[in-house]
Design a protein around this motif. Structure first.
Motif, PDB file in Angstrom:
ATOM      1  N   ARG A   1       2.722  -3.827  -2.626  1.00  0.00           N
ATOM      2  CA  ARG A   1       1.564  -3.106  -2.092  1.00  0.00           C
ATOM      3  C   ARG A   1       1.212  -3.799  -0.765  1.00  0.00           C
ATOM      4  O   ARG A   1       0.614  -4.867  -0.751  1.00  0.00           O
TER       5      ARG A   1
ATOM      6  N   HIS B   1      -4.932   2.070   0.389  1.00  0.00           N
ATOM      7  CA  HIS B   1      -3.997   2.791  -0.477  1.00  0.00           C
ATOM      8  C   HIS B   1      -4.579   4.087  -1.029  1.00  0.00           C
ATOM      9  O   HIS B   1      -3.959   4.732  -1.872  1.00  0.00           O
TER      10      HIS B   1
ATOM     11  N   ASN C   1       3.334  -5.839  -7.657  1.00  0.00           N
ATOM     12  CA  ASN C   1       2.138  -5.752  -6.816  1.00  0.00           C
ATOM     13  C   ASN C   1       2.371  -6.327  -5.423  1.00  0.00           C
ATOM     14  O   ASN C   1       1.645  -5.997  -4.481  1.00  0.00           O
TER      15      ASN C   1
ATOM     16  N   ALA D   1       1.953   2.302  -4.257  1.00  0.00           N
ATOM     17  CA  ALA D   1       0.950   1.266  -4.524  1.00  0.00           C
ATOM     18  C   ALA D   1       0.101   1.618  -5.746  1.00  0.00           C
ATOM     19  O   ALA D   1      -0.264   0.744  -6.547  1.00  0.00           O
TER      20      ALA D   1
ATOM     21  N   TYR E   1       2.191   0.749  -8.790  1.00  0.00           N
ATOM     22  CA  TYR E   1       2.333  -0.697  -8.971  1.00  0.00           C
ATOM     23  C   TYR E   1       1.048  -1.288  -9.558  1.00  0.00           C
ATOM     24  O   TYR E   1       1.091  -2.194 -10.398  1.00  0.00           O
ATOM     25  N   GLU E   2      -0.078  -0.767  -9.123  1.00  0.00           N
ATOM     26  CA  GLU E   2      -1.351  -1.245  -9.648  1.00  0.00           C
ATOM     27  C   GLU E   2      -1.554  -0.787 -11.094  1.00  0.00           C
ATOM     28  O   GLU E   2      -2.087  -1.525 -11.921  1.00  0.00           O
TER      29      GLU E   2
END
Length: 667
Positions: free
Chosen positions: A337, A372, A334, A322, A325-326
């Protein structure tokens, strides 16, 4: 022929340093012309080995049945089947087989004499397509002279029969027979394969990926086209935390920790301690290890610990993924996530507008306000795990070996090799993929640029931002929807663990896999990679061929060959076979379908071989020569350069020079 001598003078002077006289240059031309007319060497293709080291080593030793075929051709009517089987086993496992023979053979000297003659005949056969120089280089110094003499002198020659027999008698009388047999068997194995191609996925599932890498490290000529499982481990080697978590998770999922712990000395004790404390009261049922892939039976206490460790590393993985991805919105992932989509009070998750009940609602390390974010204990654990991967000397050595021998694709003798796919649009055109912010590539350029990016992760002489991005990108290659190594809509790891509904587990394959049956699709790809000629092919693996369902490995009117038939034991029940290999020799292609390998022990003690069936995919109308290969193209260029050098000598552009050659020792 006209030569541009003046423009080529700098190069010709350099070439003249290696060939300082007309005689030297002429001799080399004669040598190269002769090599062009030798038969093409045998290429051996294997894919998706997945840690099955015993099966891999056996197929490598028997060259997908080629050794057995040579033995049948030479001794088909003169030896019984049991004798031929024993001879093959001796070639595959000479040291171990010798011990068995010596314990049971009544007249060992007679056995030595007969066996050495047979082995010399086989060695002569497999070496016949190579120059004496190449054969000599493959020999161990200890027996080089003796093997050369035996290969080039025959008992059929009345003048040399006594000479040959005395050599063999003396080998036996000086108690060197065992060592000689081991040496000549190793030469046979080596000369039976000119080049080995591994089409990806050495790692995961099976217990011996490190042993496969050890074997490859000593192999004479090989290359690898990286697979998705390989780049996952390479990402771990580069220090990508999410890749490290995935590597450990997959090892725990199949209860195969041999490569991590025994092979690379990765310390999993901190993870075990953390998992036992954190999930002491959690049954972790959804994280039970998969033991269907041939993993050793484990007791209840070990099974329980593996399940706890499996869950602990999976939650850590979801958090680390996550974060990436962010950090990289350009990946457009995203939507993967997921921890923030869970209602921790109700034990449900909302995906695509629909609410699902979780199989388990035990998340002791997840803060619902910041789901996360790693806890302090997880941060410390991640630091310890990363250090263990980075500090493992053997692991880093094997990753360096992957880099040195590998790439995203290779073109060899009219064949395009890659592991999985080339991303395509719905209409079959090449899909542009962003691999760096603002940089988009497609087709051959995409695979080339990805290969360069992978290498950037291990370079210390580039800027830190580029190296960090390259390190992060390993995760996208592992599970990104437009990754040519994955090429699916998503990797539904979370859904498979926590959701009952099988519809949520579905991973839609990319367009390539829907269009690869069409000849025009493969032609478009071959054109983009610059491969010409009537007999061109794409060869890859990645997706197991389900023979049990009637699927066939040869597609697109013979232009695509998929040789992942399920080497891994975890796939045997699903595919119905134990893998494909491909042999490309001077007369064409043989596709070999294998049945499951029992064990190396059975092969040695009982002489059992992998049961295989061969399908002739394509035969040449004439025997192919070195001149018909990529090597032949290069040799013809060298001949042209040497002919230009001769012209320069003979027309006074360059002068011959004297070179003192080392004197040979008196015989």
């Amino acid at each position: 022929m006209k030569y541009d001598i003046q423009n080529d003078m700098r190069y010709l002077k350099l070439l003249a340093s290696a060939f300082p006289t007309i005689a030297d240059a002429s001799t080399e031309i004669i040598n190269l012309q002769a090599i062009l007319n030798l038969p093409k060497g045998t290429e051996h293709f294997m894919a998706d080995l997945h840690g099955e080291h015993e099966a891999f080593q056996h197929v490598l030793k028997n060259v997908s049945g080629n050794i057995k075929r040579k033995v049948n051709e030479l001794f088909g009517t003169t030896l019984r089947e049991a004798e031929k089987r024993d001879l093959c086993t001796l070639i595959y496992y000479p040291g171990q087989k010798l011990e068995i023979v010596k314990s049971s053979e009544a007249d060992i000297k007679d056995w030595y004499h007969i066996t050495i003659h047979r082995l010399v005949s086989i060695c002569r056969e497999v070496s016949s397509k190579y120059t004496r120089s190449k054969v000599r280089k493959s020999l161990t110094p200890e027996f080089s002279y003796i093997i050369q003499e035996l290969l080039h002198e025959r008992t059929e020659d009345a003048n040399k029969a006594a000479y040959v027999n005395v050599i063999i008698d003396t080998i036996i009388s000086t108690r060197r027979a065992d060592d000689f047999i081991v040496a000549i068997c190793n030469v046979i194995q080596r000369l039976a394969i000119d080049q080995l191609h591994i089409l990806g996925d050495v790692y995961d599932r099976g217990p011996g990926a490190h042993k496969i890498m050890d074997t490859l490290a000593d192999f004479h000529h090989w290359d690898i086209q990286w697979g998705n499982h390989d780049v996952l481990w390479m990402g771990a080697g580069a220090g990508n935390n999410a890749c490290i978590c995935n590597v450990i998770r997959l090892s725990l999922r199949y209860a195969n920790l041999s490569t991590l712990e025994d092979g690379y000395g990765i310390n999993l004790l901190p993870l075990a301690t953390f998992a036992m404390d954190t999930y002491a009261h959690d049954p972790c049922e959804e994280f039970e290890p998969n033991l269907s892939g041939g993993a050793k039976k484990i007791d209840e206490k070990t099974r329980r610990l593996i399940a706890q460790m499996h869950k602990a590393i999976s939650i850590l993985q979801f958090k680390e993924e996550a974060t990436l991805y962010e950090r990289h919105p350009e990946w457009q992932m995203n939507d993967r996530r997921l921890l923030h989509l869970i209602d921790y009070d109700k034990g449900t998750i909302r995906l695509d507008g629909k609410e699902y009940t979780l199989r388990s609602n035990s998340f002791p390390t997840v803060n619902p306000a910041k789901p996360h974010e790693l806890t302090a204990e997880e941060q410390q654990l991640m630091k310890q795990l990363r250090h263990s991967f980075m500090a493992s000397e053997k692991f880093q050595k094997h990753i360096a070996l992957m880099l040195r021998h590998g790439c995203m694709y290779a073109v060899c003798n009219g064949n395009l090799l890659y592991h999985a796919s080339v991303p395509l649009n719905a209409d079959g055109t090449f899909k542009e993929v962003e691999i760096l912010p603002g940089q988009r590539y497609k087709g051959r350029q995409l695979l080339h640029r990805i290969g360069m990016l992978i290498r950037n992760a291990f370079q210390n002489d580039i800027d830190e931002a580029t190296r960090n991005y390259a390190r992060d990108y390993f995760l996208y290659l592992w599970c990104g929807p437009d990754s040519p190594l994955f090429d699916k809509s998503k990797m539904a790891t979370f859904e498979r663990y926590f959701l009952q509904d099988p519809a949520t587990h579905h991973e839609e394959k990319g367009t390539y896999f829907k269009l690869r049956e069409k000849e025009e699709t493969i032609d478009r790809i071959l054109d983009d990679f610059g491969i010409e000629g009537p007999n061109r092919h794409v060869i890859n693996g990645h997706v197991p061929v389900h023979v049990a369902r009637g699927e066939r490995p040869v597609k697109a009117n013979g232009k695509l060959m998929v040789i992942d038939g399920g080497f891994s034991q975890a796939y045997h029940a699903e595919t119905g076979i134990a893998g494909y290999t491909l042999v490309y020799h001077s007369r064409g292609f043989d596709l070999v379908q294998h049945e499951p390998f029992t064990s190396q022990r059975d092969a040695i003690l009982k002489g059992t071989d992998i049961q295989s069936s061969t399908q002739i995919v394509e035969m040449s109308n004439r025997r192919m020569l070195v001149a018909d290969t990529d090597k032949g193209v290069e040799l013809n260029r060298q001949i042209a350069d040497l002919e230009e050098l001769l012209y320069a000598y003979r027309h006074g552009f360059l002068s011959e020079s004297e070179r003192k050659k080392p004197q040979k020792a008196a015989l």
